[in-house]
Scaffold this motif. Structure first.
Motif, PDB file in Angstrom:
ATOM      1  N   THR A   1     -24.450  14.202 -24.962  1.00  0.00           N
ATOM      2  CA  THR A   1     -23.187  13.413 -24.632  1.00  0.00           C
ATOM      3  C   THR A   1     -21.890  13.821 -25.399  1.00  0.00           C
ATOM      4  OG1 THR A   1     -24.167  11.972 -26.804  1.00  0.00           O
ATOM      5  CG2 THR A   1     -24.741  11.410 -24.445  1.00  0.00           C
ATOM      6  N   MET A   2     -21.957  14.357 -26.399  1.00  0.00           N
ATOM      7  CA  MET A   2     -20.616  14.914 -27.048  1.00  0.00           C
ATOM      8  C   MET A   2     -20.281  16.093 -26.427  1.00  0.00           C
ATOM      9  SD  MET A   2     -22.080  14.919 -31.187  1.00  0.00           S
ATOM     10  CE  MET A   2     -20.726  15.672 -31.787  1.00  0.00           C
ATOM     11  N   PHE A   3     -21.055  17.140 -25.653  1.00  0.00           N
ATOM     12  CA  PHE A   3     -20.465  18.034 -24.735  1.00  0.00           C
ATOM     13  C   PHE A   3     -20.077  17.320 -23.451  1.00  0.00           C
ATOM     14  CE2 PHE A   3     -23.502  21.392 -26.632  1.00  0.00           C
ATOM     15  CZ  PHE A   3     -22.415  22.176 -26.928  1.00  0.00           C
ATOM     16  N   ARG A   4     -20.530  16.266 -23.008  1.00  0.00           N
ATOM     17  CA  ARG A   4     -20.221  15.557 -21.833  1.00  0.00           C
ATOM     18  C   ARG A   4     -18.679  15.089 -22.020  1.00  0.00           C
ATOM     19  NH1 ARG A   4     -23.623  11.085 -19.800  1.00  0.00           N
ATOM     20  NH2 ARG A   4     -23.049  10.107 -21.534  1.00  0.00           N
ATOM     21  N   ASP A   5     -18.460  14.139 -23.130  1.00  0.00           N
ATOM     22  CA  ASP A   5     -17.184  13.661 -23.382  1.00  0.00           C
ATOM     23  C   ASP A   5     -16.137  14.796 -23.807  1.00  0.00           C
ATOM     24  OD1 ASP A   5     -18.619  11.199 -23.509  1.00  0.00           O
ATOM     25  OD2 ASP A   5     -18.739  11.018 -25.909  1.00  0.00           O
ATOM     26  N   ALA A   6     -16.568  15.868 -24.268  1.00  0.00           N
ATOM     27  CA  ALA A   6     -15.354  16.820 -24.420  1.00  0.00           C
ATOM     28  C   ALA A   6     -15.118  17.570 -23.306  1.00  0.00           C
ATOM     29  CB  ALA A   6     -15.860  17.863 -25.786  1.00  0.00           C
ATOM     30  N   LEU A   7     -15.855  17.789 -22.589  1.00  0.00           N
ATOM     31  CA  LEU A   7     -15.802  18.253 -21.039  1.00  0.00           C
ATOM     32  C   LEU A   7     -14.834  17.668 -20.439  1.00  0.00           C
ATOM     33  CD1 LEU A   7     -19.332  19.998 -20.473  1.00  0.00           C
ATOM     34  CD2 LEU A   7     -17.280  21.361 -20.845  1.00  0.00           C
ATOM     35  N   LEU A   8     -15.392  16.116 -20.103  1.00  0.00           N
ATOM     36  CA  LEU A   8     -14.593  15.539 -19.348  1.00  0.00           C
ATOM     37  C   LEU A   8     -12.998  15.267 -19.634  1.00  0.00           C
ATOM     38  CD1 LEU A   8     -17.304  12.873 -18.634  1.00  0.00           C
ATOM     39  CD2 LEU A   8     -16.178  14.383 -16.971  1.00  0.00           C
ATOM     40  N   ALA A   9     -13.081  15.056 -21.011  1.00  0.00           N
ATOM     41  CA  ALA A   9     -11.406  14.893 -21.746  1.00  0.00           C
ATOM     42  C   ALA A   9     -10.574  15.962 -21.375  1.00  0.00           C
ATOM     43  CB  ALA A   9     -11.736  14.777 -23.359  1.00  0.00           C
ATOM     44  N   ALA A  10     -11.065  17.165 -20.934  1.00  0.00           N
ATOM     45  CA  ALA A  10     -10.210  18.222 -20.635  1.00  0.00           C
ATOM     46  C   ALA A  10      -9.526  18.055 -19.387  1.00  0.00           C
ATOM     47  CB  ALA A  10     -11.235  19.670 -20.582  1.00  0.00           C
ATOM     48  N   ASN A  11     -10.055  17.442 -18.393  1.00  0.00           N
ATOM     49  CA  ASN A  11      -9.365  17.028 -17.135  1.00  0.00           C
ATOM     50  C   ASN A  11     -10.147  16.061 -16.539  1.00  0.00           C
ATOM     51  OD1 ASN A  11      -7.759  17.264 -15.115  1.00  0.00           O
ATOM     52  ND2 ASN A  11      -8.158  19.264 -14.472  1.00  0.00           N
ATOM     53  N   PRO A  12     -10.285  14.567 -17.011  1.00  0.00           N
ATOM     54  CA  PRO A  12     -11.016  13.533 -16.560  1.00  0.00           C
ATOM     55  C   PRO A  12     -10.706  13.238 -15.154  1.00  0.00           C
ATOM     56  CG  PRO A  12      -9.393  12.888 -18.068  1.00  0.00           C
ATOM     57  CD  PRO A  12      -9.051  14.328 -18.096  1.00  0.00           C
ATOM     58  N   LEU A  13      -9.630  13.378 -14.622  1.00  0.00           N
ATOM     59  CA  LEU A  13      -9.269  12.876 -13.205  1.00  0.00           C
ATOM     60  C   LEU A  13      -9.178  13.925 -12.174  1.00  0.00           C
ATOM     61  CD1 LEU A  13      -6.616  10.121 -14.315  1.00  0.00           C
ATOM     62  CD2 LEU A  13      -9.192   9.964 -13.956  1.00  0.00           C
ATOM     63  N   ASN A  14      -9.726  15.007 -12.357  1.00  0.00           N
ATOM     64  CA  ASN A  14      -9.790  16.008 -11.570  1.00  0.00           C
ATOM     65  C   ASN A  14     -11.297  16.121 -10.691  1.00  0.00           C
ATOM     66  OD1 ASN A  14     -10.603  18.858 -10.436  1.00  0.00           O
ATOM     67  ND2 ASN A  14      -8.403  19.372 -11.143  1.00  0.00           N
ATOM     68  N   LYS A  15     -11.320  15.545  -9.669  1.00  0.00           N
ATOM     69  CA  LYS A  15     -12.796  15.295  -9.070  1.00  0.00           C
ATOM     70  C   LYS A  15     -13.468  16.818  -9.057  1.00  0.00           C
ATOM     71  CE  LYS A  15     -14.001  16.149  -4.951  1.00  0.00           C
ATOM     72  NZ  LYS A  15     -14.753  17.096  -4.122  1.00  0.00           N
ATOM     73  N   ASP A  16     -13.066  17.982  -8.826  1.00  0.00           N
ATOM     74  CA  ASP A  16     -13.727  19.094  -8.808  1.00  0.00           C
ATOM     75  C   ASP A  16     -14.242  19.486 -10.074  1.00  0.00           C
ATOM     76  OD1 ASP A  16     -13.239  19.475  -6.165  1.00  0.00           O
ATOM     77  OD2 ASP A  16     -11.661  20.733  -6.261  1.00  0.00           O
ATOM     78  N   TRP A  17     -13.320  19.318 -11.010  1.00  0.00           N
ATOM     79  CA  TRP A  17     -13.805  19.485 -12.820  1.00  0.00           C
ATOM     80  C   TRP A  17     -14.995  18.559 -13.075  1.00  0.00           C
ATOM     81  CZ3 TRP A  17     -14.330  22.775 -16.350  1.00  0.00           C
ATOM     82  CH2 TRP A  17     -14.564  22.368 -17.655  1.00  0.00           C
ATOM     83  N   VAL A  18     -14.819  17.196 -12.742  1.00  0.00           N
ATOM     84  CA  VAL A  18     -15.903  16.276 -13.022  1.00  0.00           C
ATOM     85  C   VAL A  18     -17.033  16.697 -12.314  1.00  0.00           C
ATOM     86  CG1 VAL A  18     -16.513  13.873 -12.920  1.00  0.00           C
ATOM     87  CG2 VAL A  18     -14.202  14.513 -13.660  1.00  0.00           C
ATOM     88  N   ALA A  19     -17.139  17.225 -11.063  1.00  0.00           N
ATOM     89  CA  ALA A  19     -18.280  17.550 -10.383  1.00  0.00           C
ATOM     90  C   ALA A  19     -19.099  18.770 -10.986  1.00  0.00           C
ATOM     91  CB  ALA A  19     -18.045  17.927  -8.859  1.00  0.00           C
ATOM     92  N   ALA A  20     -18.159  19.628 -11.461  1.00  0.00           N
ATOM     93  CA  ALA A  20     -18.691  20.565 -12.365  1.00  0.00           C
ATOM     94  C   ALA A  20     -19.273  20.235 -13.522  1.00  0.00           C
ATOM     95  CB  ALA A  20     -17.573  21.711 -12.553  1.00  0.00           C
ATOM     96  N   VAL A  21     -18.941  19.362 -14.384  1.00  0.00           N
ATOM     97  CA  VAL A  21     -19.584  18.841 -15.471  1.00  0.00           C
ATOM     98  C   VAL A  21     -20.865  18.214 -15.148  1.00  0.00           C
ATOM     99  CG1 VAL A  21     -19.234  17.223 -17.450  1.00  0.00           C
ATOM    100  CG2 VAL A  21     -17.194  18.617 -16.707  1.00  0.00           C
ATOM    101  N   ASN A  22     -20.825  17.419 -13.921  1.00  0.00           N
ATOM    102  CA  ASN A  22     -21.959  16.499 -13.547  1.00  0.00           C
ATOM    103  C   ASN A  22     -23.106  17.734 -13.256  1.00  0.00           C
ATOM    104  OD1 ASN A  22     -20.622  14.452 -13.844  1.00  0.00           O
ATOM    105  ND2 ASN A  22     -20.188  13.901 -11.504  1.00  0.00           N
ATOM    106  N   ARG A  23     -22.640  18.892 -12.528  1.00  0.00           N
ATOM    107  CA  ARG A  23     -23.644  19.742 -12.183  1.00  0.00           C
ATOM    108  C   ARG A  23     -24.281  20.542 -13.351  1.00  0.00           C
ATOM    109  NH1 ARG A  23     -19.887  21.105  -8.284  1.00  0.00           N
ATOM    110  NH2 ARG A  23     -19.095  22.731  -9.412  1.00  0.00           N
TER     111      ARG A  23
END
Length: 618
Positions: free
Chosen positions: A394-416
């Motif tokens: 969950t800490m990785f997820r929070d840090a990853l999403l914070a890098a670009n939280p509203l970019n759909k493609d980036w969020v999709a990459a974090v989800n994968r």
């Protein structure tokens, strides 16, 4: 002091005897003699001897006096030390000088000096600085505070742990914190019931029940809630045959501004009891609850990943077969994380489950976290390997999403990456229910959760084809994709049976099946980024409220219902739609009639209640 007294007496007697020997009184000769010989007399007195000066014998203390002196010389120090030891080991429950004013005087003092403490909910999305802030320690304190507020016609809103995402318990006027009313009052092993003060935390109750072989029927994701707030908002765990937590309330004590304390149960004031179990703190301050428990038991939890089509094919069977079932849908992937938990049937099964859990634990945690770690180190500016060594999923997820939280493609990459983490984390574990049923929710967040009826009973779930809860998820995922919403993982789905509490989002017959679905966005630390995520989440939640809730007759989890921002475009129209939907679902007219009786001056209200359930329009 005793020796000095004896020396003084000796000196006085020496002078008297010397003067008596001289018919002319104390001459220069007698005084000179005294000066030369008194020191010897004093030394004899100190030794306890009968001094003899100039042929005059001065009698010493009698035997009785000497015995008494010895007794007191020993007894007084010993008794003094004993008193000190007793005082430290048996402190008074109430100090000689009270460290707190009585409740009614505290209220008067608060009228002169405003509180400066700010209360913020866990996610940091809502805060308030109440003008008056009180922490009662007894039910009598609660009654006194409410009486004073009632007489002054001032608001005094009750708050628990302030964990509600929507700040349901916060007020800028007056706040009554229940944190100090946290005692376990009684455990009835025969009835399998526990009576607690409303300020007890859920984990505290679970720990207190362990020695009696009991536990609560179900648990939500966390244990930090106070029991009063836990039940007042209709919180829930998961299990299609297990009701929300408010159904565990057997009886309760409610302190009201107008009528004082009242006791409610299914036998005593059943209509009001049905409303007050999920009363939102609006009918009175809950001070005490008796909860129905179950025998303490171990669960075997099995976590695995599968596809949406497999979930749809097996869902009805899984829902019937598993005591606890939870799905985590991961947007922009075809991955669903399935978590199912069932009682361990016997000792052999427990040993087998523990062995499997040990084998899963033996797998290298670094291997499980590798997809998240690699994405973090390769794409996040300033990421360091040393920091990554101590980070959880969950800490990785929070840090990853914070890098670009509203970019759909980036969020999709974090989800994968998260989907791969869960695939590698498949396995089992065994533990007691209060240990197994919780989970890490991640960092600060916005969340909307809705509840809706799936079927009148488990037996009426379709064995083939799609059920309403599966259709809901298909629609939600399709709308997310169509609107290109940067939706992070997970979309969490849980189930309960119906609740007899009138204001429960799962109100319905005991055997009915209800699904709860939550959507989420995580909040970065930087204020500008938080504001942008907040605006995006409002659009996300509006889509759910417009596209899904009317279609499935869904309602909000009370602690996650966010009113429209005052003054924003369309706010009043949206607020009207929310009120209309709530009035169609709940007996709000009856609810407000009791509010008028128990709290005629609206003492227990706050801005949230006045906007969502105003008395005049319900």
């Amino acid at each position: 002091m005793r020796v000095l007294s004896r020396v003084g007496g000796v000196c006085w007697r020496v002078i008297n005897n010397t003067c008596a020997a001289s018919s002319q009184g104390p001459s220069q000769t007698s005084l000179r003699w005294f000066a030369e010989n008194a020191s010897e007399a004093v030394r004899q007195a100190i030794r306890g001897e009968a001094p003899a000066v100039a042929g005059v014998t001065i009698p010493g203390p009698s035997g009785a006096r000497r015995a008494a002196t010895t007794f007191f010389r020993v007894f007084l120090p010993v008794s003094g030390i004993g008193c000190l030891i007793y005082a430290f080991t048996h402190p008074d429950e109430e100090p000689l000088i009270p460290n707190k004013l009585p409740a009614h005087l505290q209220y008067l003092a608060a009228q002169q000096t405003e509180n400066q403490e700010v209360i913020t909910n866990w996610s940091g999305t809502h805060d308030a600085r109440p003008k008056r802030y009180f922490q009662p320690e007894t039910e009598a304190d609660v009654e006194a505070f409410l009486r004073a507020a009632h007489q002054s016609q001032q608001q005094l809103r009750v708050v628990g742990s302030a964990l509600s995402p929507n700040g349901l318990g916060l007020s800028g006027e007056g706040t009554l914190s229940m944190a100090l009313m946290d005692k376990i009052l009684n455990v009835d092993v025969e009835k399998k019931q526990v009576t607690v003060q409303a300020g007890c935390r859920v984990q505290q109750v679970a720990d207190a029940l362990k020695p009696y072989g009991l536990t609560l029927q179900n648990y939500a994701s966390i244990r930090e809630q106070q029991v009063g707030g836990f039940t007042q908002v209709g919180a829930h765990g998961t299990g299609a045959a297990i009701p929300p937590v408010d159904e565990q309330v057997v009886s309760m004590r409610l302190v009201t501004p107008a009528l004082g304390p009242i006791t409610l149960s299914a036998k005593d004031e059943p209509e009001l009891f049905s409303l007050a179990r999920v009363g939102l703190g609006a009918l009175g301050v809950v001070t005490q609850l008796t909860l129905q428990c179950v025998p303490r038991h171990q669960l075997l939890e099995h976590t695995f990943t599968t596809t949406a089509s497999e979930v749809k094919k097996n869902h009805s069977r899984w829902l019937r077969e598993n005591q606890h079932l939870r799905y985590m849908w991961i947007p922009y992937t075809d991955t669903v994380v399935v978590v199912r938990s069932n009682p361990v049937s016997d000792a052999a099964a427990a040993v087998q489950g523990q062995a499997a859990a040990a084998a899963a634990a033996a797998q290298n945690e670094k291997q499980r976290l590798q997809p998240l770690r690699e994405l973090y180190l390769s794409k996040v500016a300033g990421a360091s390997a040393s920091d990554a060594e101590h980070m959880s999923a969950t800490m990785f997820r929070d840090a990853l999403l914070a890098a670009n939280p509203l970019n759909k493609d980036w969020v999709a990459a974090v989800n994968r990456a998260e989907a791969e983490y869960w695939r590698r984390s498949s396995g089992t574990r065994v533990g007691y229910s209060d240990e197994i049923l919780g989970f890490d929710c991640g960092g600060q967040q916005w969340v909307l959760e809705t509840a809706f009826l799936v079927a009148p009973s488990l037996s009426e779930l379709p064995s083939r084809g799609s059920s309403r809860d599966m259709e809901y998820m298909e629609t939600l995922l399709a709308e997310i994709s169509r609107a290109k919403i940067p939706a992070p993982s997970p979309l969490e789905q849980r189930w309960t049976s119906g609740s007899s509490s009138a204001l429960s989002p799962a109100s319905g017959p005991p055997g009915s099946v209800h699904s709860w679905v939550g959507v989420i966005m995580y909040l970065p630390h930087e204020q500008e980024a938080r504001d942008k995520v907040t605006a995006a989440f409002r659009q996300y939640s509006q889509m759910v409220q417009d596209k899904l809730m009317p279609r499935y007759n869904a309602v909000w989890h009370w602690a996650k219902l966010e009113p429209p921002v005052p003054g924003s475009p369309g706010a009043e129209a949206e607020l009207g739609r929310i009120r209309k939907r709530l009035a169609a679902r709940y007996p709000l007219k009856q609810f407000n009639q009791y509010r008028a009786l128990l709290d005629p001056h609206n003492v227990l209200s706050n801005e949230w209640l006045e906007r969502i359930i105003p008395r005049e329009t319900a």
